[in-house]
Design a protein around this motif. Sequence first.
Motif, PDB file in Angstrom:
ATOM      1  N   TRP A 141     -74.955 -88.807  53.293  1.00 53.91           N
ATOM      2  CA  TRP A 141     -74.304 -87.725  54.039  1.00 53.91           C
ATOM      3  C   TRP A 141     -74.597 -86.457  53.265  1.00 53.91           C
ATOM      4  CZ3 TRP A 141     -73.586 -85.954  58.324  1.00 53.91           C
ATOM      5  CH2 TRP A 141     -72.549 -85.070  58.693  1.00 53.91           C
ATOM      6  N   ASN A 153     -64.591 -88.304  46.624  1.00 52.69           N
ATOM      7  CA  ASN A 153     -64.217 -86.944  46.996  1.00 52.69           C
ATOM      8  C   ASN A 153     -63.743 -86.019  45.882  1.00 52.69           C
ATOM      9  OD1 ASN A 153     -64.704 -86.388  49.794  1.00 52.69           O
ATOM     10  ND2 ASN A 153     -63.317 -88.068  50.265  1.00 52.69           N
ATOM     11  N   LYS A 179     -69.427 -96.311  55.071  1.00 55.18           N
ATOM     12  CA  LYS A 179     -69.626 -94.945  54.563  1.00 55.18           C
ATOM     13  C   LYS A 179     -68.814 -94.881  53.284  1.00 55.18           C
ATOM     14  CE  LYS A 179     -68.516 -90.117  55.648  1.00 55.18           C
ATOM     15  NZ  LYS A 179     -67.992 -89.214  56.661  1.00 55.18           N
ATOM     16  N   ASP A 204     -63.819 -93.386  60.508  1.00 62.46           N
ATOM     17  CA  ASP A 204     -63.766 -92.695  59.219  1.00 62.46           C
ATOM     18  C   ASP A 204     -62.390 -92.905  58.591  1.00 62.46           C
ATOM     19  OD1 ASP A 204     -64.000 -90.164  57.289  1.00 62.46           O
ATOM     20  OD2 ASP A 204     -66.000 -90.477  58.126  1.00 62.46           O
ATOM     21  N   ASP A 205     -61.986 -91.984  57.766  1.00 59.62           N
ATOM     22  CA  ASP A 205     -60.752 -92.058  56.983  1.00 59.62           C
ATOM     23  C   ASP A 205     -59.527 -92.304  57.885  1.00 59.62           C
ATOM     24  OD1 ASP A 205     -58.997 -91.806  54.912  1.00 59.62           O
ATOM     25  OD2 ASP A 205     -59.702 -89.838  54.265  1.00 59.62           O
ATOM     26  N   ASP A 228     -70.699 -81.809  54.352  1.00 57.00           N
ATOM     27  CA  ASP A 228     -69.632 -81.741  55.348  1.00 57.00           C
ATOM     28  C   ASP A 228     -69.858 -80.561  56.287  1.00 57.00           C
ATOM     29  OD1 ASP A 228     -68.321 -83.978  54.525  1.00 57.00           O
ATOM     30  OD2 ASP A 228     -66.703 -82.947  53.471  1.00 57.00           O
ATOM     31  N   TRP A 263     -64.594 -88.645  62.226  1.00 58.17           N
ATOM     32  CA  TRP A 263     -63.875 -87.739  61.331  1.00 58.17           C
ATOM     33  C   TRP A 263     -63.533 -86.382  61.931  1.00 58.17           C
ATOM     34  CZ3 TRP A 263     -60.552 -87.356  57.772  1.00 58.17           C
ATOM     35  CH2 TRP A 263     -60.404 -86.186  57.024  1.00 58.17           C
ATOM     36  N   PHE A 320     -57.406 -87.958  60.270  1.00 58.70           N
ATOM     37  CA  PHE A 320     -56.698 -89.174  59.849  1.00 58.70           C
ATOM     38  C   PHE A 320     -56.029 -89.911  61.023  1.00 58.70           C
ATOM     39  CE2 PHE A 320     -56.815 -86.221  56.289  1.00 58.70           C
ATOM     40  CZ  PHE A 320     -57.305 -87.014  55.270  1.00 58.70           C
ATOM     41  N   TRP A 357     -65.306 -96.284  56.997  1.00 58.24           N
ATOM     42  CA  TRP A 357     -65.269 -95.391  55.839  1.00 58.24           C
ATOM     43  C   TRP A 357     -64.442 -96.034  54.730  1.00 58.24           C
ATOM     44  CZ3 TRP A 357     -61.266 -93.118  53.089  1.00 58.24           C
ATOM     45  CH2 TRP A 357     -61.546 -91.975  52.316  1.00 58.24           C
ATOM     46  N   ARG A 391     -57.498 -83.158  45.722  1.00 58.24           N
ATOM     47  CA  ARG A 391     -57.269 -83.767  47.044  1.00 58.24           C
ATOM     48  C   ARG A 391     -56.229 -84.887  46.922  1.00 58.24           C
ATOM     49  NH1 ARG A 391     -60.660 -86.874  51.615  1.00 58.24           N
ATOM     50  NH2 ARG A 391     -60.397 -85.393  53.287  1.00 58.24           N
ATOM     51  N   ASP A 396     -67.442 -93.073  50.183  1.00 57.60           N
ATOM     52  CA  ASP A 396     -67.153 -91.684  49.819  1.00 57.60           C
ATOM     53  C   ASP A 396     -66.697 -91.574  48.358  1.00 57.60           C
ATOM     54  OD1 ASP A 396     -66.844 -88.954  50.270  1.00 57.60           O
ATOM     55  OD2 ASP A 396     -65.698 -89.241  52.120  1.00 57.60           O
ATOM     56  N   TRP A 412     -75.115 -84.780  61.915  1.00 59.92           N
ATOM     57  CA  TRP A 412     -74.317 -85.026  63.119  1.00 59.92           C
ATOM     58  C   TRP A 412     -74.265 -83.785  64.014  1.00 59.92           C
ATOM     59  CZ3 TRP A 412     -69.021 -86.444  60.466  1.00 59.92           C
ATOM     60  CH2 TRP A 412     -69.171 -87.602  59.691  1.00 59.92           C
ATOM     61  N   GLY A 472     -69.496 -84.841  51.317  1.00 66.74           N
ATOM     62  CA  GLY A 472     -70.801 -84.318  51.728  1.00 66.74           C
ATOM     63  C   GLY A 472     -71.844 -84.809  50.751  1.00 66.74           C
TER      64      GLY A 472
HETATM   65  C1  GLA Z   1     -65.048 -86.421  52.906  1.00 69.59           C
HETATM   66  C2  GLA Z   1     -66.300 -86.716  53.706  1.00 69.59           C
HETATM   67  C3  GLA Z   1     -66.007 -86.482  55.178  1.00 69.59           C
HETATM   68  C4  GLA Z   1     -64.868 -87.369  55.603  1.00 69.59           C
HETATM   69  C5  GLA Z   1     -63.646 -87.128  54.732  1.00 69.59           C
HETATM   70  C6  GLA Z   1     -62.575 -88.137  55.018  1.00 69.59           C
HETATM   71  O1  GLA Z   1     -64.713 -85.073  52.963  1.00 69.59           O
HETATM   72  O2  GLA Z   1     -67.363 -85.921  53.269  1.00 69.59           O
HETATM   73  O3  GLA Z   1     -67.155 -86.733  55.957  1.00 69.59           O
HETATM   74  O4  GLA Z   1     -65.271 -88.714  55.507  1.00 69.59           O
HETATM   75  O5  GLA Z   1     -63.964 -87.219  53.349  1.00 69.59           O
HETATM   76  O6  GLA Z   1     -61.431 -87.923  54.260  1.00 69.59           O
END
Ligand code: GLA
Length: 740
Positions: A549, A484, A480, A370-371, A552, A340, A345, A415, A447, A482, A578, A533
Motif C-alpha cells: 500500500w 501504524n 492487509k 479493513d479495520d 493513504d 476503509w 471502523f 486487515w 494513534r 498494517d 485505489w 500507507g
Molecule cells: C492505516 C492504513 C489505512 C487503513 C487504516 C485502518 O492508516 O494505511 O489504509 O487500513 O490504517 O485503521
Amino acid sequence: MNNFDQRRRSICVSLLGGLASMAITGVVKAKPTVDEAAKVFRLDGGAVTYAFGVNPDGRLQTVYWGSSLSPADQLSAPVPVPDNSSNEMSITVTPFEFPGFGGGLTVEPALKVTFPDGVRDLDLRYVDHQVSGDRIVVRLKDVSRAVHVTLNYSMDAATGVLSRSAVVENRSADWIQIDQLAAASFNLPYSDDYQLSYLTGRWAGEFALQTRPITPGATVIESRKGVTSHQANPWIAVNRRGTEEESGPVWFGALAWSGSWRISVDMDSLGGLRATAGYNPFDFAYRLKPGERLASPAFHAGFSNEGFGGASRLFHRYQRTRILPGAPTLRPRPVLYNSWEATEFAVDEAGQMVLAEKAASIGVERFVVDDGWFGARNDSRAGLGDWFVNAKKFPNGLAPLIKRANDLGMEFGLWVEPEMVNPNSDLYRAHPDWVIHFPGRARSEARDQLVLNLARKEVYDYLLHALDRLLTSNNIAFLKWDHNRAWSEPGWPAVAPAEQQRLYVAYVDNLYKLLAELRRRHPHIEIESCASGGGRVDLGIMALTDQVWVSDNTDPYDRLLIQDGFSHAYAPAIMMAWVTDAPNFVNQRVTSLEYRFLSAMQGSLGVGANLNHWSSDDFTKAKQLIAAYKVIRPTVQQGNLYRLVSPRGGSARSATLSVAQDGNQAVLFAFLHSGGMRDAQPYIQLRGLDPAKEYTLRMISGSVAPKTPNKASGAYWMGQGIKVSLEGDFQAAAVVLDAL
Ligand code: GLA
C-alpha cells in the motif's frame, strides 16, 4: 602532478584496467571469474561488470563497477591510494569493499566493534574465498583478534543486479559488541559531476524524489523509527551530469531491511564516492557472545547506461524475477475492493454484504474488510491485540460474509495490525510487559497504540497462534498487514541491559520469520505490506509480501507524483492504487471518476470508494473501466515502464507508457493537471515498441487528435507519436496499442 591528480590517476589505473597482472578470458555471463594469482574477482551479468580484489596489504578493494567490460579486458590487482598528506591517510581515501573502523579510517566504516578491553580498532584482511554457482564468498579476519567476516556476492545473470551482504562471527573467548554493521560499501571513482537521487516523504506524501549534487561531505538518509519509514526509503541512485530519463549512467540500489536503516553517501576529501548501507548505527549495539554471528541485511545494487528509466526497468524486473514471492512467475494482482474509506471502523456483516454485492457487480475480484472487525474496535482507542471477531458486528463470525463474497466470485481479505496493541485491550491488560518500553518511564502512545516487542518469543508465539487460527478457521485469501506507528522508548527490559539493543535486529528477524511461517502453513495466502500507507516498502518485506500500500493519500493527482517517485525504485506489479471518493479526504480535491480510475490503473487497481453513494452511471463507468483494466493488466503490472512525461516540477502534463514484455501491447496514460492559454496539444513519442510491428490504436478513455491513424508501425508511434486531446482541469486519457 599535484596530490589531487595523483589520487585521481591511481584510482583510474586501479579501476579501469591499466597494466594487467592478469587476464580474464572466456567469461561466462553471471558466473564469477577469479584470478587466483592476483586475487581479483569479477562478476558479469546483464550489461554490467563488477570487480574487486585483494590489495598488496591483504585488504579488499573495489576495482570496477559499470557497463560490461569485454571478457578479454585485463583488470589489475588493486593498489591502495597513497597518503595524500598527513591529513588524508591512505586508509581513509582507498576504496575498500568492507572497511572496518580502525587505523586512521575517518570515513564511514562498514563494521565497527568494541572489545571487552576497550579496544575499538579493527583491521580486516583477506583470508580465503569460495566460488559456488553465481556466488562469491570472501572471508576476512582481523589482523590479530578472532573477528571473522564473511562477505557474500552474487549477481543476477539477466539484470546484472548485484546482491551483497556480510556476516560477522565472534570466535573469541569473550563478547564483542557490534556498534555498526553494513551490508557493503560501494565505491565510484573521482568525478565532480555525480548527483544523488533518493526518496523522502511523510504520511500521505510518500516517495517524493529528491536530487542533489554529491559534493564533499555526506548525505545520510535513514530511518531511526524501527520501521522502514515514510520519511525516507532505503533506495538511492547516483548519476553523472547529462544523465536523463532514457540515457546516461545510473548506479542504483536498495537495502532489504524493514527496521531502522541508514545509507550514507559520502565523498571523501579527495573526491572518491562511497555508499554504505546497513543497520542504522543510531542507538545500535549488538553484543555477540563467543560463537555467535550477526548477518547484515542484503543490499541489491545495479547499473544502467540507459538513464533513470533503464535503471528502474532493470530493478522492476529484478524484483519480479528474483525478490517477490512466486518470482519469477507472479500471479497478477486481483482487482480489490477495500472498505476503509467507505466505512472506517463501522464494519458489520449487513453493511459489508451490501458493499460486497456492489463490488462484485463492477468486476472486483477480491473483497477486503479493513479495520474494525475484531475485539472492541470501534475507533482507534481499543481492540488492537485482540484478534477475535467482534460478535456484535459479526454475530455469526466472518463465515457468512466470506461465503457471500466467494459466491459472488470474489476472494476474501482481511486487515490486521499484528505488531500493535491498544492499552485498552485484553491482550495489554494480560501482558503489559509485552510492549517495547523502559521500566518506570512513560510509554508514548501514537494513534492510541503501543508497539509489541516481537523480538520476544511469547509475542511471536501469540501472533503466530492468533493469525494461524484466523487463517485456519476462515477462507481468507489475503491479509492487509498494517503497522501504524514508529517506535518509542526502545527498551526490552526482559533481557539484560547489554542485550537490549538487539531489539533492532531481533524484532525484524521475527517479523520475517512470522510472515514466512504463515506463508508456509497457508501457501495460498497473499499479503500486502502497509504502514499507514507506504511506511514499510523495502526489498526485505517485499520478499514476503505480494503487494504494498503506497500511500493513504488516494487523491489521483497527488498519486501521480507519489507513483512517479515510487516507480523509480519499485515495480508497478506491487503498487496498489485505489479509486476513492471525490472530494478526496486528504486535500478536498474534486476529480472525475474517469480521472481517478486512470490514475489508479497505472498500478495494481483497487476500489476504495463508498459504493453506497455511487450513481448508476458510476457503476456503468466503473464496470467498463475494470473490464478494460483486466485486458491491459499483464502489460501494466509486469511490462516495461517508460516515464514519458514527468509530473514533477509542477508540470501540467504527464504520461507513462507500459510495454508488454513481448512487445505486443503498449498502454499509454496521459494526464493534464490544468490547461490554459489555448495551449497546443503536444505529440507524445512512445518508446520500447517493435519498430517493425504494426499496432492498432484503441481508446480506453478520452480521445486522440482527429486524423490520428488507427493503425501504424511501432516506428511511427515512436517517431511521430500520439497527440492526446486533453483540455480543462484534471483530464486523463488511456490509449492501447495492440500488435497485429
Ligand atoms: C492505516 C492504513 C489505512 C487503513 C487504516 C485502518 O492508516 O494505511 O489504509 O487500513 O490504517 O485503521
